[in-house]
Design an enzyme around this catalytic site. Structure first.
Site, mmCIF file in Angstrom:
data_model
loop_
_atom_site.group_PDB
_atom_site.id
_atom_site.type_symbol
_atom_site.label_atom_id
_atom_site.label_comp_id
_atom_site.label_asym_id
_atom_site.label_seq_id
_atom_site.Cartn_x
_atom_site.Cartn_y
_atom_site.Cartn_z
ATOM 1 N N ASP A 57 49.290 40.827 27.447
ATOM 2 C CA ASP A 57 50.702 40.865 27.862
ATOM 3 C C ASP A 57 51.717 40.863 26.716
ATOM 4 O O ASP A 57 52.849 40.394 26.893
ATOM 5 C CB ASP A 57 51.010 39.689 28.800
ATOM 6 C CG ASP A 57 50.372 39.837 30.159
ATOM 7 O OD1 ASP A 57 49.803 40.909 30.437
ATOM 8 O OD2 ASP A 57 50.412 38.881 30.945
ATOM 9 N N LYS A 167 46.030 44.845 34.522
ATOM 10 C CA LYS A 167 45.765 43.736 35.435
ATOM 11 C C LYS A 167 46.982 43.509 36.324
ATOM 12 O O LYS A 167 48.076 44.008 36.046
ATOM 13 C CB LYS A 167 45.442 42.450 34.663
ATOM 14 C CG LYS A 167 46.594 41.867 33.855
ATOM 15 C CD LYS A 167 46.162 40.585 33.177
ATOM 16 C CE LYS A 167 47.283 39.990 32.340
ATOM 17 N NZ LYS A 167 48.449 39.581 33.118
ATOM 18 N N CYS A 200 48.594 33.575 31.787
ATOM 19 C CA CYS A 200 47.642 34.688 31.810
ATOM 20 C C CYS A 200 46.548 34.553 30.751
ATOM 21 O O CYS A 200 45.391 34.893 31.005
ATOM 22 C CB CYS A 200 48.380 36.008 31.630
ATOM 23 S SG CYS A 200 49.458 36.414 33.035
#
Length: 259
Positions: A57, A167, A200
């Site tokens: 991310d 994802k 995450c």
């Protein structure tokens, strides 16, 4: 004259050799490449030949001043802290043949992969700018696959040969091909980096640990926009329950010593 057998598999790491009458299932042997590094309270030796890094991310929406988090009032300064150490580490890992895997949030344009419960987390009133909505500043669609918002920040531009996995949850193992890719790459040791460390990154690292991978959190290559105690708890829990915690400098020093 015997015809040469053909490779059937991905990249040679997990492949058969076949022809019309036979199949050779013996995988090519991997020559171990030991690298030792400090991961307090232990000194740990890994096999670099079966190691990969998962960067999570490091995207415009999470790390750029014009991205989504900044738009909703989050100070993204902490999320930018991993950029410099990752920029130093990733070229060295690529040069050593270590796979670099970008695990990024990237939703379908029709949002059919998103449940109401997930949408509610990021847009609890339904009237705000949530997943898939256009950013008021530039119109880019929040965390939509292929948009500027979901792209990796320019400072960490992926290289040719890097691997990309989209994802849609906190964990990158849920509803994605990540595990299949890691198995085909014949990886057993995974380093984790990115944001948010307590969300995450941690969720994906935990799932990797649960599935039998050897897991390391790169503390200096991970960050969170959550309060400081969240990062402290993440480091504690990884070290206590889910793997090892180290620094990118320790990994680089270990690789240099192994050379």
């Amino acid at each position: 004259m015997n015809k040469p057998m053909r490779m059937l598999g991905t990249g040679g790491r997990n492949a058969w050799r076949v022809d019309e009458t036979s199949a050779d299932l013996v995988r090519a042997p991997r020559v171990p490449r030991p690298v030792s590094l400090e991961a307090p309270p232990k000194r740990v030796t890994i096999d670099l030949a079966r190691t990969g890094i998962i960067v999570i991310d490091m995207q415009n929406d999470f790390c750029h001043p014009d991205g989504w988090l900044a738009h909703i009032g989050v100070d993204v300064t902490p999320a930018r802290a991993p950029i410099a150490p990752l920029a130093a580490l990733l070229p060295e890992l690529r040069a050593a043949g270590v796979p670099v895997i970008w695990l990024n949030w990237g939703n379908r344009p029709d949002r059919l992969n998103l449940s109401p419960a997930l949408l509610h987390v990021y847009n609890p009133s339904g009237a705000g700018v949530g997943l898939g909505d256009p950013l008021p500043g530039n119109g880019s669609l929040v965390l939509e696959l292929g948009s500027w918002a979901a792209a990796v920040v320019d400072e960490l531009a992926p290289a040719e040969g890097d691997i990309h996995v989209a994802k849609y949850r906190m964990s990158g193992f849920v509803d994605t091909p990540l595990d299949s890719i890691l198995r085909n790459l014949d990886l057993t040791t995974l380093f984790f980096a990115g944001v948010n460390a307590d969300q995450c990154v941690l969720a994906t690292l935990m799932d990797a640990n649960f599935q039998g991978y050897d897991t390391f959190l790169l503390e200096d290559c991970s960050a969170t926009t959550s309060p400081d105690f969240c990062m402290q708890a993440t480091v504690y829990n990884v070290r206590q329950c889910f793997g090892f915690v180290t620094q990118s400098t320790e990994l680089l020093e270990g690789m240099a010593a192994a050379r």
